[in-house]
Design a protein around this motif. Structure first.
Motif, short mmCIF file in Angstrom:
data_model
loop_
_atom_site.label_atom_id
_atom_site.label_comp_id
_atom_site.label_asym_id
_atom_site.label_seq_id
_atom_site.Cartn_x
_atom_site.Cartn_y
_atom_site.Cartn_z
N UNK A 1 0.83 -1.21 0.00
CA UNK A 1 0.00 0.00 0.00
C UNK A 1 0.86 1.25 0.00
N UNK A 2 1.90 1.24 0.83
CA UNK A 2 2.77 2.41 0.92
C UNK A 2 3.54 2.65 -0.37
N UNK A 3 3.97 1.57 -1.02
CA UNK A 3 4.69 1.72 -2.27
C UNK A 3 3.78 2.34 -3.34
N UNK A 4 2.54 1.88 -3.39
CA UNK A 4 1.61 2.38 -4.40
C UNK A 4 1.23 3.84 -4.12
N UNK A 5 0.77 4.11 -2.91
CA UNK A 5 0.33 5.46 -2.59
C UNK A 5 1.51 6.41 -2.44
N UNK A 6 2.67 5.87 -2.07
CA UNK A 6 3.86 6.70 -1.96
C UNK A 6 4.25 7.32 -3.29
N UNK A 7 4.02 6.60 -4.38
CA UNK A 7 4.32 7.16 -5.70
C UNK A 7 3.43 8.37 -5.99
N UNK A 8 2.18 8.31 -5.53
CA UNK A 8 1.28 9.44 -5.70
C UNK A 8 1.76 10.65 -4.89
#
Length: 255
Positions: free
Chosen positions: A73-80
């Motif tokens: 989750x952090x990897x995905x939302x971190x890109x945003x």
């Protein structure tokens, strides 16, 4: 800079680090303090962003237990957050402050409203998904990523109440506990601050004495905030978020 001013900025950093970890809007403590001591607005904003990065790291470490199992989750939302923070920092450097002055109160007010109504909205979303036979998505609804990116743009530009917006987005869009959302919020806000700080260091004027004092204070505040925030029941934590958000809204509207 006199010793009383240095101590005041250090203490402001402690307060900002604490409130950022619990909910966000610590900038409402440090930014006015710097302005009161004669630091130019843009330099104050830039130096404040750089100084609060270590506090974000400290707060995330304090919430490490709640971050367990959230790597994907952090990897995905971190890109945003990284993309949004980059865009926001660039906007700060190229646009007049008046360009965002009108929308900031609207965003804060929307964030507060969503935090209050979030539990009801998220339950309705979950019920509708269950009726359609959909399993809960690890990363939340489809709109969570662009919403986090939009919050990152705002955070890279100024940052006050970024945490309120993120908590509203996560609370409505992702089925999980509020403390785990708070842990996620700390990481995402930290990424926004970090990428904005990197850009500011390269192309803007940073007052390193100011940034250093805020950094030292925010590290301590990050640990204090994690200790306090992790012990708050969900209802109390939501109430704190609303109070801070409303305070931020009043400050902007009366400025």
């Amino acid at each position: 800079m006199s010793w009383p001013e240095a101590v005041a900025i250090l203490l402001a950093g402690v307060g900002a680090g604490t409130i950022n970890t619990v909910v966000g809007s610590g900038t409402l403590i440090t930014f006015p303090t710097l302005l009161a001591f004669g630091v130019p607005p843009v330099t104050a904003n830039v130096s404040n962003t750089v100084g609060l990065v270590p506090g974000s790291v400290s707060g995330a470490i304090g919430y490490r237990a709640e971050l367990a199992g959230q790597r994907a989750r952090l990897l995905r939302l971190g890109s945003a957050s990284l993309l949004g923070g980059t865009a926001g920092a660039v906007l700060l450097l190229v646009l007049p402050s008046a360009a965002f002055d009108t929308i900031v109160p609207v965003l804060i007010g929307l964030g507060v409203l969503l935090v209050v109504t979030g539990p009801v909205i998220s339950r309705r979303v979950a019920v509708r998904a269950e009726r359609r036979g959909e399993a809960p998505a690890e990363h939340g609804s489809w709109w969570v990523w662009p919403a986090v990116a939009a919050a990152g743009i705002y955070g890279g530009y100024f940052g006050a109440a970024q945490g309120v917006l993120l908590m509203a987005i996560l609370g409505i869009g992702i089925a999980d506990g509020i403390q785990r959302h708070n842990a996620t919020k700390n990481v995402l806000a930290g990424l926004v601050n970090a990428v904005a700080a990197a850009i500011f260091i390269l192309v803007a004027q940073v007052d390193w004495v100011v940034a250093g004092l805020i950094a030292g204070g925010s590290i301590v505040g990050g640990q204090l905030g994690a200790t306090v925030g992790r012990r708050l029941p969900p209802t109390v934590l939501r109430a704190v978020i609303v109070v801070v958000g409303v305070t931020a809204l009043v400050v902007f509207l009366t400025d």
